[in-house]
Design a protein around this motif. Structure first.
Motif, PDB file in Angstrom:
ATOM      1  N   GLU A   1     168.442 -20.219 -36.297  1.00 18.79           N
ATOM      2  CA  GLU A   1     167.960 -18.882 -36.629  1.00 18.79           C
ATOM      3  C   GLU A   1     167.326 -18.202 -35.422  1.00 18.79           C
ATOM      4  O   GLU A   1     166.305 -17.522 -35.516  1.00 18.79           O
ATOM      5  CB  GLU A   1     166.995 -18.943 -37.812  1.00 18.79           C
ATOM      6  N   SER A   2     167.970 -18.380 -34.252  1.00 19.88           N
ATOM      7  CA  SER A   2     167.528 -17.724 -33.019  1.00 19.88           C
ATOM      8  C   SER A   2     168.734 -17.138 -32.301  1.00 19.88           C
ATOM      9  O   SER A   2     169.828 -17.674 -32.359  1.00 19.88           O
ATOM     10  CB  SER A   2     166.849 -18.724 -32.083  1.00 19.88           C
ATOM     11  N   LEU A   3     168.510 -16.041 -31.611  1.00 24.64           N
ATOM     12  CA  LEU A   3     169.526 -15.444 -30.769  1.00 24.64           C
ATOM     13  C   LEU A   3     169.222 -15.859 -29.340  1.00 24.64           C
ATOM     14  O   LEU A   3     168.085 -15.698 -28.874  1.00 24.64           O
ATOM     15  CB  LEU A   3     169.493 -13.920 -30.884  1.00 24.64           C
ATOM     16  N   VAL A   4     170.207 -16.404 -28.634  1.00 21.90           N
ATOM     17  CA  VAL A   4     170.016 -16.852 -27.257  1.00 21.90           C
ATOM     18  C   VAL A   4     170.837 -15.944 -26.346  1.00 21.90           C
ATOM     19  O   VAL A   4     172.050 -15.845 -26.494  1.00 21.90           O
ATOM     20  CB  VAL A   4     170.442 -18.330 -27.093  1.00 21.90           C
ATOM     21  N   ILE A   5     170.151 -15.294 -25.410  1.00 23.07           N
ATOM     22  CA  ILE A   5     170.797 -14.383 -24.465  1.00 23.07           C
ATOM     23  C   ILE A   5     170.853 -15.059 -23.109  1.00 23.07           C
ATOM     24  O   ILE A   5     169.841 -15.551 -22.608  1.00 23.07           O
ATOM     25  CB  ILE A   5     170.021 -13.054 -24.375  1.00 23.07           C
TER      26      ILE A   5
ATOM     27  N   LYS B   1     171.870 -17.831 -22.222  1.00 24.13           N
ATOM     28  CA  LYS B   1     171.489 -19.244 -22.315  1.00 24.13           C
ATOM     29  C   LYS B   1     170.044 -19.503 -21.894  1.00 24.13           C
ATOM     30  O   LYS B   1     169.663 -20.621 -21.600  1.00 24.13           O
ATOM     31  CB  LYS B   1     172.450 -20.127 -21.522  1.00 24.13           C
ATOM     32  N   GLN B   2     169.207 -18.448 -21.837  1.00 22.50           N
ATOM     33  CA  GLN B   2     167.821 -18.594 -21.401  1.00 22.50           C
ATOM     34  C   GLN B   2     166.822 -17.958 -22.346  1.00 22.50           C
ATOM     35  O   GLN B   2     165.835 -18.580 -22.709  1.00 22.50           O
ATOM     36  CB  GLN B   2     167.632 -17.972 -20.006  1.00 22.50           C
ATOM     37  N   LEU B   3     167.046 -16.715 -22.710  1.00 22.80           N
ATOM     38  CA  LEU B   3     166.093 -15.977 -23.534  1.00 22.80           C
ATOM     39  C   LEU B   3     166.361 -16.255 -25.006  1.00 22.80           C
ATOM     40  O   LEU B   3     167.456 -16.029 -25.492  1.00 22.80           O
ATOM     41  CB  LEU B   3     166.212 -14.478 -23.278  1.00 22.80           C
ATOM     42  N   GLU B   4     165.344 -16.737 -25.718  1.00 27.52           N
ATOM     43  CA  GLU B   4     165.505 -17.054 -27.130  1.00 27.52           C
ATOM     44  C   GLU B   4     164.672 -16.093 -27.974  1.00 27.52           C
ATOM     45  O   GLU B   4     163.458 -15.998 -27.822  1.00 27.52           O
ATOM     46  CB  GLU B   4     165.080 -18.493 -27.404  1.00 27.52           C
ATOM     47  N   ILE B   5     165.353 -15.398 -28.875  1.00 22.76           N
ATOM     48  CA  ILE B   5     164.703 -14.436 -29.762  1.00 22.76           C
ATOM     49  C   ILE B   5     164.750 -14.990 -31.179  1.00 22.76           C
ATOM     50  O   ILE B   5     165.830 -15.127 -31.750  1.00 22.76           O
ATOM     51  CB  ILE B   5     165.400 -13.065 -29.705  1.00 22.76           C
TER      52      ILE B   5
END
Length: 117
Positions: free
Chosen positions: A46-50, A52-56
């Motif tokens: 249940e996270s969006l990873v941008i 491969k570093q930033l986790e929202i």
């Protein structure tokens, strides 16, 4: 009593295995326009990873989708990005928008490529 405890323990083990062994991630892509600096988008649990570093972290809710009834909606806001994804399609896809709040740019996103972790 022993059978009840054994059955409960067995169900617990199955639930834990299902949540870990069958976890999927979704690869996402931009439909037309892109957000500058974003090379990859992926949904893990249940996270969006941008990139491969930033986790929202995303919150899951239900929304009304016309003839599709109530469907899943994911939305999150962190690190200068906002994401809103809904599953209001006939094929099990997530569609929505990724918004770069710093540059004030939005782009349509489609998530449908499934792969196992």
């Amino acid at each position: 009593m022993l059978k009840l405890i054994t059955a409960s323990l067995f169900l617990f083990v199955l639930v834990v295995l299902q949540n870990n062994a069958f976890a999927l991630s979704l690869d996402c892509k931009f439909k037309e326009t892109t957000v500058t600096g974003v090379k990859s988008i992926e949904i893990k649990e249940e996270s969006l990873v941008i990139n491969k570093q930033l986790e929202i972290p995303m919150e899951k809710s239900k929304v009304k989708c016309g003839s599709f009834g109530r469907q899943t909606r994911f939305d999150g806001n962190a690190l200068g990005f906002q994401i809103v994804l809904k599953s209001c399609t006939s094929e099990a896809k997530l569609e929505g928008h990724l918004i770069d709040e710093i540059r004030e740019v939005a782009a349509e996103v489609l998530c449908d490529t499934k792969k196992e972790i």
